[in-house]
Design a protein around this motif. Structure first.
Motif, PDB file in Angstrom:
ATOM      1  N   LEU A  94      -6.206   3.005  -5.967  1.00  0.00           N
ATOM      2  CA  LEU A  94      -7.613   3.204  -5.604  1.00  0.00           C
ATOM      3  C   LEU A  94      -8.150   4.531  -6.106  1.00  0.00           C
ATOM      4  CD1 LEU A  94      -7.083   2.058  -1.909  1.00  0.00           C
ATOM      5  CD2 LEU A  94      -8.129   0.677  -3.711  1.00  0.00           C
TER       6      LEU A  94
ATOM      7  N   SER B  23       0.827  -1.207   0.000  1.00  0.00           N
ATOM      8  CA  SER B  23       0.000   0.000   0.000  1.00  0.00           C
ATOM      9  C   SER B  23       0.860   1.255   0.000  1.00  0.00           C
ATOM     10  CB  SER B  23      -0.875   0.000   1.254  1.00  0.00           C
ATOM     11  OG  SER B  23      -0.040   0.102   2.397  1.00  0.00           O
TER      12      SER B  23
ATOM     13  N   SER C  92       3.453  -2.845   4.870  1.00  0.00           N
ATOM     14  CA  SER C  92       3.637  -3.679   3.682  1.00  0.00           C
ATOM     15  C   SER C  92       5.000  -3.480   3.023  1.00  0.00           C
ATOM     16  CB  SER C  92       2.499  -3.479   2.683  1.00  0.00           C
ATOM     17  OG  SER C  92       2.287  -2.127   2.407  1.00  0.00           O
TER      18      SER C  92
HETATM   19  P1  AMP Z   1      -5.381  -1.981   5.314  1.00  0.00           P
HETATM   20  O1  AMP Z   1      -6.604  -2.727   4.963  1.00  0.00           O
HETATM   21  O2  AMP Z   1      -5.267  -0.645   4.642  1.00  0.00           O
HETATM   22  O3  AMP Z   1      -5.039  -1.961   6.762  1.00  0.00           O
HETATM   23  O4  AMP Z   1      -4.204  -2.817   4.644  1.00  0.00           O
HETATM   24  C1  AMP Z   1      -3.918  -4.121   5.006  1.00  0.00           C
HETATM   25  C2  AMP Z   1      -2.954  -4.716   3.997  1.00  0.00           C
HETATM   26  O5  AMP Z   1      -3.583  -4.767   2.712  1.00  0.00           O
HETATM   27  C3  AMP Z   1      -1.686  -3.904   3.767  1.00  0.00           C
HETATM   28  O6  AMP Z   1      -0.680  -4.212   4.705  1.00  0.00           O
HETATM   29  C4  AMP Z   1      -1.294  -4.315   2.382  1.00  0.00           C
HETATM   30  O7  AMP Z   1      -0.634  -5.563   2.399  1.00  0.00           O
HETATM   31  C5  AMP Z   1      -2.640  -4.505   1.688  1.00  0.00           C
HETATM   32  N1  AMP Z   1      -3.051  -3.275   0.964  1.00  0.00           N
HETATM   33  C6  AMP Z   1      -3.664  -2.180   1.464  1.00  0.00           C
HETATM   34  N2  AMP Z   1      -3.886  -1.260   0.500  1.00  0.00           N
HETATM   35  C7  AMP Z   1      -3.418  -1.778  -0.652  1.00  0.00           C
HETATM   36  C8  AMP Z   1      -3.338  -1.333  -2.002  1.00  0.00           C
HETATM   37  N3  AMP Z   1      -3.819  -0.129  -2.367  1.00  0.00           N
HETATM   38  N4  AMP Z   1      -2.787  -2.137  -2.922  1.00  0.00           N
HETATM   39  C9  AMP Z   1      -2.313  -3.352  -2.563  1.00  0.00           C
HETATM   40  N5  AMP Z   1      -2.354  -3.825  -1.314  1.00  0.00           N
HETATM   41  C10 AMP Z   1      -2.885  -3.067  -0.367  1.00  0.00           C
END
Ligand code: AMP
Ligand code: FES
Ligand code: ZN
Ligand code: ZN
Length: 306
Positions: A82, A56, A61
């Protein structure tokens, strides 16, 4: 002055929950060994497996991708744009820069080309928080992409703060289905690629420190739509308990995995391919295809060219 418990040099960190002081070099070493031991403990993947790290642009990550690279794993990156204005632009640049500097390959999926950007979806789906459509779409495209490109496993950067807050929320509502599926490894099958969370034993702070000490340029901003999310409240409550009694979060989460999770029988969920896109779903048409059916006609009718 605290001293590193491994080499006696000046310590840069004290980890109260582990009662451990470490210098920069030994902190990085401790972190990498803990990532490796988590991967082994939960049999996540091997060095020969083709892994896709969902990035992200944030500390968790990118630290994960960095650690996997340093440990010699075969991991490519996957970023979903996004389309959330400046936040998405900055996070995309952070991922691209990281990949370029390390010579790693990064795949980018433009959500706008697949369906619409998150702000556009938010505009037409007013009765739903943007985060819930966003989470659904992220999971869907991660799985679809990994499957189409032959990746054996998808790794995400979920940390101990995320997992313990989710656990608290699931316990407070006694959401047995969710509790049964809350595990750092979800096996492959029924159209799903294996999913793993190698950072579940690290707090946000520990990941931020690893990123900082490793010179990773991550974005600090949070998504503008995450404000007011209930998980933030659970994180605050757990942080207070952690402050009073260091190690509470880790104990709460790890004891759940060891003691309660094995006796939770997940209810048999019958999956079948979506009639429209073929991805696995419990209904005839999957939630993403239903979302598309709602969102795309509304966006087309409101666009000035139509
Ligand atoms: P979040 O749901 O934002 O807490 O993110 C949890 C995990 O989802 C992160 O640590 C990333 O591994 C993955 N992630 C979040 N946003 C993205 C994104 N835009 N693209 C790819 N993976 C993402
Ligand atoms: Fe998805 Fe914020 S990251 S709505
Ligand atoms: Zn040291
Ligand atoms: Zn579908």
């Amino acid at each position: 002055m605290r001293r590193c418990q491994r080499c006696g040099q000046r310590a840069v960190v004290y980890l109260p929950q582990h009662r451990l002081s470490l210098c920069k070099e030994h902190y990085i070493d401790w972190y990498l060994k803990r990532v490796e031991s988590t991967i082994r403990e939960f049999r996540m993947f091997d060095r020969g497996d083709k892994a896709l790290v969902a990035v992200s642009g944030g500390k968790d990550s990118l630290s994960l991708w960095d650690a996997l690279y340093r440990l010699g794993y075969n991991a490519d990156g996957f970023y979903i744009n996004l389309g959330i204005d400046e936040y998405s632009q900055k996070s995309k640049i952070a991922c691209e820069k990281f990949a370029q500097e390390k010579g790693l390959s990064l795949h980018i999926l433009e959500l706008k080309k697949e369906i619409a950007s998150i702000p556009e979806i938010r505009e037409v789906e007013r009765n739903r928080p943007a985060c819930s459509s966003c989470g659904l779409l992220k999971r869907y495209y991660m799985n679809k992409f990994a499957k189409e490109r032959g990746y054996k496993v998808i790794a995400t950067g979920h940390n101990l703060d995320d997992e313990s807050a989710t656990l608290l929320s699931n316990v407070l509502s006694w959401n047995i289905d969710y509790l049964a599926r809350q595990f750092p490894v979800l096996s492959e099958g029924d159209g799903f690629v294996k999913k793993v969370k190698p950072l579940v034993k690290f707090t946000e702070k520990e990941n931020a420190l690893y990123a900082f000490l490793s010179g990773i340029e991550y974005i600090e901003e949070e998504c503008p739509f995450s404000e007011g999310a209930s998980s933030i409240e659970y994180k605050k409550i757990l942080a207070q308990m952690e402050e009073r009694s260091p190690g509470t979060k880790l104990r709460f989460y790890m004891d759940f995995l060891r003691r309660l999770h094995p006796i939770l029988q997940s209810q048999e969920v019958k999956l079948r391919p979506c009639r429209i896109c073929g991805e696995p779903t419990t209904a005839e048409v999957c939630s993403v295809c239903r979302l598309k059916e709602r969102v795309i006609p509304k966006l087309l009718s409101s666009s000035p060219s139509s």
